[in-house]
Design a protein around this motif. Structure first.
Motif, PDB file in Angstrom:
ATOM      1  N   ILE A  86     -14.526 -42.922  41.583  1.00  0.00           N
ATOM      2  CA  ILE A  86     -13.097 -43.226  41.567  1.00  0.00           C
ATOM      3  C   ILE A  86     -12.666 -43.891  42.865  1.00  0.00           C
ATOM      4  O   ILE A  86     -11.831 -44.800  42.878  1.00  0.00           O
ATOM      5  CB  ILE A  86     -12.282 -41.937  41.320  1.00  0.00           C
ATOM      6  N   ALA A  87     -13.238 -43.448  43.980  1.00  0.00           N
ATOM      7  CA  ALA A  87     -12.908 -44.016  45.290  1.00  0.00           C
ATOM      8  C   ALA A  87     -13.643 -45.331  45.564  1.00  0.00           C
ATOM      9  O   ALA A  87     -13.423 -45.950  46.596  1.00  0.00           O
ATOM     10  CB  ALA A  87     -13.238 -43.003  46.387  1.00  0.00           C
ATOM     11  N   ALA A  88     -14.517 -45.737  44.632  1.00  0.00           N
ATOM     12  CA  ALA A  88     -15.308 -46.969  44.784  1.00  0.00           C
ATOM     13  C   ALA A  88     -16.165 -46.928  46.047  1.00  0.00           C
ATOM     14  O   ALA A  88     -16.260 -47.897  46.798  1.00  0.00           O
ATOM     15  CB  ALA A  88     -14.396 -48.192  44.782  1.00  0.00           C
ATOM     16  N   ILE A  89     -16.776 -45.768  46.280  1.00  0.00           N
ATOM     17  CA  ILE A  89     -17.667 -45.573  47.424  1.00  0.00           C
ATOM     18  C   ILE A  89     -19.087 -45.393  46.906  1.00  0.00           C
ATOM     19  O   ILE A  89     -19.323 -44.627  45.971  1.00  0.00           O
ATOM     20  CB  ILE A  89     -17.241 -44.345  48.251  1.00  0.00           C
ATOM     21  N   ASP A  90     -20.024 -46.117  47.490  1.00  0.00           N
ATOM     22  CA  ASP A  90     -21.428 -46.027  47.091  1.00  0.00           C
ATOM     23  C   ASP A  90     -22.027 -44.766  47.707  1.00  0.00           C
ATOM     24  O   ASP A  90     -22.167 -44.664  48.931  1.00  0.00           O
ATOM     25  CB  ASP A  90     -22.182 -47.266  47.576  1.00  0.00           C
ATOM     26  N   CYS A  91     -22.372 -43.785  46.863  1.00  0.00           N
ATOM     27  CA  CYS A  91     -22.888 -42.504  47.338  1.00  0.00           C
ATOM     28  C   CYS A  91     -24.306 -42.271  46.824  1.00  0.00           C
ATOM     29  O   CYS A  91     -24.593 -42.520  45.651  1.00  0.00           O
ATOM     30  CB  CYS A  91     -22.000 -41.353  46.864  1.00  0.00           C
ATOM     31  N   SER A  92     -25.159 -41.804  47.697  1.00  0.00           N
ATOM     32  CA  SER A  92     -26.521 -41.433  47.336  1.00  0.00           C
ATOM     33  C   SER A  92     -26.670 -39.930  47.536  1.00  0.00           C
ATOM     34  O   SER A  92     -26.470 -39.429  48.640  1.00  0.00           O
ATOM     35  CB  SER A  92     -27.529 -42.184  48.215  1.00  0.00           C
ATOM     36  N   ILE A  93     -26.992 -39.195  46.466  1.00  0.00           N
ATOM     37  CA  ILE A  93     -27.070 -37.737  46.525  1.00  0.00           C
ATOM     38  C   ILE A  93     -28.520 -37.286  46.378  1.00  0.00           C
ATOM     39  O   ILE A  93     -29.195 -37.641  45.398  1.00  0.00           O
ATOM     40  CB  ILE A  93     -26.204 -37.088  45.430  1.00  0.00           C
ATOM     41  N   GLN A  94     -29.008 -36.511  47.340  1.00  0.00           N
ATOM     42  CA  GLN A  94     -30.375 -36.007  47.325  1.00  0.00           C
ATOM     43  C   GLN A  94     -30.376 -34.505  47.614  1.00  0.00           C
ATOM     44  O   GLN A  94     -29.498 -34.011  48.322  1.00  0.00           O
ATOM     45  CB  GLN A  94     -31.225 -36.729  48.372  1.00  0.00           C
ATOM     46  N   SER A  95     -31.380 -33.805  47.084  1.00  0.00           N
ATOM     47  CA  SER A  95     -31.468 -32.361  47.266  1.00  0.00           C
ATOM     48  C   SER A  95     -32.569 -32.009  48.267  1.00  0.00           C
ATOM     49  O   SER A  95     -33.660 -32.584  48.234  1.00  0.00           O
ATOM     50  CB  SER A  95     -31.759 -31.688  45.923  1.00  0.00           C
ATOM     51  N   TYR A  96     -32.262 -31.040  49.145  1.00  0.00           N
ATOM     52  CA  TYR A  96     -33.185 -30.571  50.175  1.00  0.00           C
ATOM     53  C   TYR A  96     -33.012 -29.066  50.357  1.00  0.00           C
ATOM     54  O   TYR A  96     -32.008 -28.496  49.911  1.00  0.00           O
ATOM     55  CB  TYR A  96     -32.875 -31.237  51.533  1.00  0.00           C
ATOM     56  N   PRO A  97     -33.930 -28.402  51.037  1.00  0.00           N
ATOM     57  CA  PRO A  97     -33.643 -27.040  51.493  1.00  0.00           C
ATOM     58  C   PRO A  97     -32.408 -27.064  52.385  1.00  0.00           C
ATOM     59  O   PRO A  97     -32.141 -28.064  53.070  1.00  0.00           O
ATOM     60  CB  PRO A  97     -34.908 -26.669  52.292  1.00  0.00           C
ATOM     61  N   TRP A  98     -31.643 -25.968  52.391  1.00  0.00           N
ATOM     62  CA  TRP A  98     -30.338 -25.974  53.042  1.00  0.00           C
ATOM     63  C   TRP A  98     -30.373 -26.389  54.511  1.00  0.00           C
ATOM     64  O   TRP A  98     -29.565 -27.213  54.951  1.00  0.00           O
ATOM     65  CB  TRP A  98     -29.685 -24.610  52.912  1.00  0.00           C
ATOM     66  N   LEU A  99     -31.276 -25.837  55.289  1.00  0.00           N
ATOM     67  CA  LEU A  99     -31.308 -26.169  56.716  1.00  0.00           C
ATOM     68  C   LEU A  99     -31.594 -27.653  56.944  1.00  0.00           C
ATOM     69  O   LEU A  99     -31.025 -28.271  57.844  1.00  0.00           O
ATOM     70  CB  LEU A  99     -32.350 -25.320  57.436  1.00  0.00           C
ATOM     71  N   ARG A 100     -32.476 -28.228  56.117  1.00  0.00           N
ATOM     72  CA  ARG A 100     -32.776 -29.654  56.213  1.00  0.00           C
ATOM     73  C   ARG A 100     -31.555 -30.485  55.822  1.00  0.00           C
ATOM     74  O   ARG A 100     -31.240 -31.494  56.471  1.00  0.00           O
ATOM     75  CB  ARG A 100     -33.968 -29.992  55.310  1.00  0.00           C
ATOM     76  N   ALA A 101     -30.865 -30.072  54.773  1.00  0.00           N
ATOM     77  CA  ALA A 101     -29.664 -30.784  54.332  1.00  0.00           C
ATOM     78  C   ALA A 101     -28.593 -30.772  55.417  1.00  0.00           C
ATOM     79  O   ALA A 101     -27.948 -31.796  55.689  1.00  0.00           O
ATOM     80  CB  ALA A 101     -29.122 -30.145  53.050  1.00  0.00           C
ATOM     81  N   MET A 102     -28.415 -29.637  56.048  1.00  0.00           N
ATOM     82  CA  MET A 102     -27.433 -29.520  57.130  1.00  0.00           C
ATOM     83  C   MET A 102     -27.811 -30.415  58.302  1.00  0.00           C
ATOM     84  O   MET A 102     -26.971 -31.136  58.868  1.00  0.00           O
ATOM     85  CB  MET A 102     -27.344 -28.065  57.575  1.00  0.00           C
ATOM     86  N   SER A 103     -29.076 -30.401  58.681  1.00  0.00           N
ATOM     87  CA  SER A 103     -29.555 -31.203  59.804  1.00  0.00           C
ATOM     88  C   SER A 103     -29.365 -32.696  59.546  1.00  0.00           C
ATOM     89  O   SER A 103     -28.894 -33.434  60.412  1.00  0.00           O
ATOM     90  CB  SER A 103     -31.027 -30.901  60.066  1.00  0.00           C
ATOM     91  N   LEU A 104     -29.711 -33.157  58.346  1.00  0.00           N
ATOM     92  CA  LEU A 104     -29.566 -34.569  58.002  1.00  0.00           C
ATOM     93  C   LEU A 104     -28.107 -35.018  58.080  1.00  0.00           C
ATOM     94  O   LEU A 104     -27.807 -36.117  58.535  1.00  0.00           O
ATOM     95  CB  LEU A 104     -30.117 -34.822  56.599  1.00  0.00           C
ATOM     96  N   THR A 105     -27.217 -34.154  57.636  1.00  0.00           N
ATOM     97  CA  THR A 105     -25.793 -34.494  57.640  1.00  0.00           C
ATOM     98  C   THR A 105     -25.249 -34.610  59.064  1.00  0.00           C
ATOM     99  O   THR A 105     -24.472 -35.516  59.373  1.00  0.00           O
ATOM    100  CB  THR A 105     -24.993 -33.441  56.857  1.00  0.00           C
ATOM    101  N   LEU A 106     -25.663 -33.726  59.916  1.00  0.00           N
ATOM    102  CA  LEU A 106     -25.200 -33.758  61.301  1.00  0.00           C
ATOM    103  C   LEU A 106     -25.784 -34.944  62.067  1.00  0.00           C
ATOM    104  O   LEU A 106     -25.168 -35.447  63.014  1.00  0.00           O
ATOM    105  CB  LEU A 106     -25.561 -32.450  62.006  1.00  0.00           C
ATOM    106  N   GLU A 107     -26.954 -35.424  61.646  1.00  0.00           N
ATOM    107  CA  GLU A 107     -27.613 -36.529  62.335  1.00  0.00           C
ATOM    108  C   GLU A 107     -27.148 -37.903  61.862  1.00  0.00           C
ATOM    109  O   GLU A 107     -27.265 -38.888  62.589  1.00  0.00           O
ATOM    110  CB  GLU A 107     -29.136 -36.433  62.134  1.00  0.00           C
ATOM    111  N   ASN A 108     -26.643 -37.978  60.626  1.00  0.00           N
ATOM    112  CA  ASN A 108     -26.295 -39.256  59.999  1.00  0.00           C
ATOM    113  C   ASN A 108     -24.798 -39.533  60.121  1.00  0.00           C
ATOM    114  O   ASN A 108     -23.975 -38.759  59.633  1.00  0.00           O
ATOM    115  CB  ASN A 108     -26.710 -39.218  58.522  1.00  0.00           C
ATOM    116  N   ASP A 109     -24.435 -40.655  60.749  1.00  0.00           N
ATOM    117  CA  ASP A 109     -23.023 -41.002  60.924  1.00  0.00           C
ATOM    118  C   ASP A 109     -22.302 -41.155  59.593  1.00  0.00           C
ATOM    119  O   ASP A 109     -21.076 -41.018  59.532  1.00  0.00           O
ATOM    120  CB  ASP A 109     -22.885 -42.314  61.711  1.00  0.00           C
TER     121      ASP A 109
END
Length: 258
Positions: free
Chosen positions: A59-82
């Motif tokens: 709806i927002a016309a934003i290109d989103c890529s969704i991937q699944s990881y173990p929680w700690l890895r998912a948290m780390s990737l989010t904090l590292e990626n602008d």
């Protein structure tokens, strides 16, 4: 013209993005946490909150890529990626300043469960649970909550990579208490030939917050606002409720909008 070319060259050398907000890909991480977010048979991330997030992106016309990881890895990737984001993320006081927030999404009350075959497990207050072993996901907000209340590994906490992973040892009676809710237990127990008829509530844990899409602090506010507005449109159009009904989610357990 020469000045403009020099300016663009400096931007490229500095690593600064010159793409418009709408052209940036938002990299969204999540974990295995059915029915909110999990992988289907085709390794696609699905679930109640996964659909809410995906539809908000569309709806927002934003290109989103969704991937699944173990929680700690998912948290780390989010904090590292602008341009990183993460769901289903409980918005707690400890996490408030770490992210920008879009939501609330869907969640339910967190409860400590015991097997019906183990009536000797008695918990009338949180302190009583220290006499037993509780399965927790590493990096989860309830891991931190229990540790803050005197629980510790090697004594009364046993860690797992995901929340659902704890169900295996719980069904075997190798850990005493499982953190979950009536909405998620059927999917967690099914792989181990168990059902909700095999368990019962031992203690209701304190509410720590609602589930959200958490975004890196460097994600442009315009993108955050667009996603929040898109989620609101899902509510207004009735599609939000349709997604809940698709997963047979009990409306009385849905987080109220804020």
């Amino acid at each position: 013209m020469i000045k403009r070319l020099i300016f663009l060259g400096l931007l490229l050398l500095s690593g600064t993005s010159i793409l418009p907000v709408s052209a940036q890909i938002l990299t969204i991480a999540t974990e295995h946490f059915p029915p909110y977010n999990y992988l289907d048979d085709n390794s696609k991330v699905v679930g109640i909150n996964a659909e809410l997030v995906q539809r908000s992106c569309e709806i927002a016309a934003i290109d989103c890529s969704i991937q699944s990881y173990p929680w700690l890895r998912a948290m780390s990737l989010t904090l590292e990626n602008d341009y990183g984001a993460l769901f289903s993320t409980l918005r707690s006081a400890d996490r408030e300043r770490q992210f920008q927030w879009v939501g609330p999404l869907v969640k339910s009350r967190a409860i400590l469960y015991r097997l019906k075959s183990r009536p000797e497990i008695q918990v009338t207050r949180l302190e009583d649970a220290k006499n037993y072993v509780v399965g927790v996901a590493r990096g989860d907000v309830y891991e931190a909550y229990l540790q803050q209340n005197g629980f510790s590994y090697g004594k009364n906490l046993f860690g797992f990579a995901t929340k659902a992973e704890a169900a295996n040892l719980f069904v075997q009676g190798k850990i005493d208490l499982l953190i979950g809710s009536w909405q998620i237990l059927p999917m967690w127990l099914a792989p181990y030939n168990a059902t909700v008829d095999d368990v019962e509530e031992a203690f209701q844990l304190r509410e720590l917050g609602d589930n959200y899409l958490a975004l890196n602090l460097k994600v442009p506010k315009q993108m955050v606002d667009q996603l929040q507005q898109a989620l609101q449109k899902l509510h207004e159009s009735g599609e939000y409720q349709q997604i809940l009904e698709k997963y047979q989610y009990a409306p009385q357990h849905v987080s109220a909008q804020k």
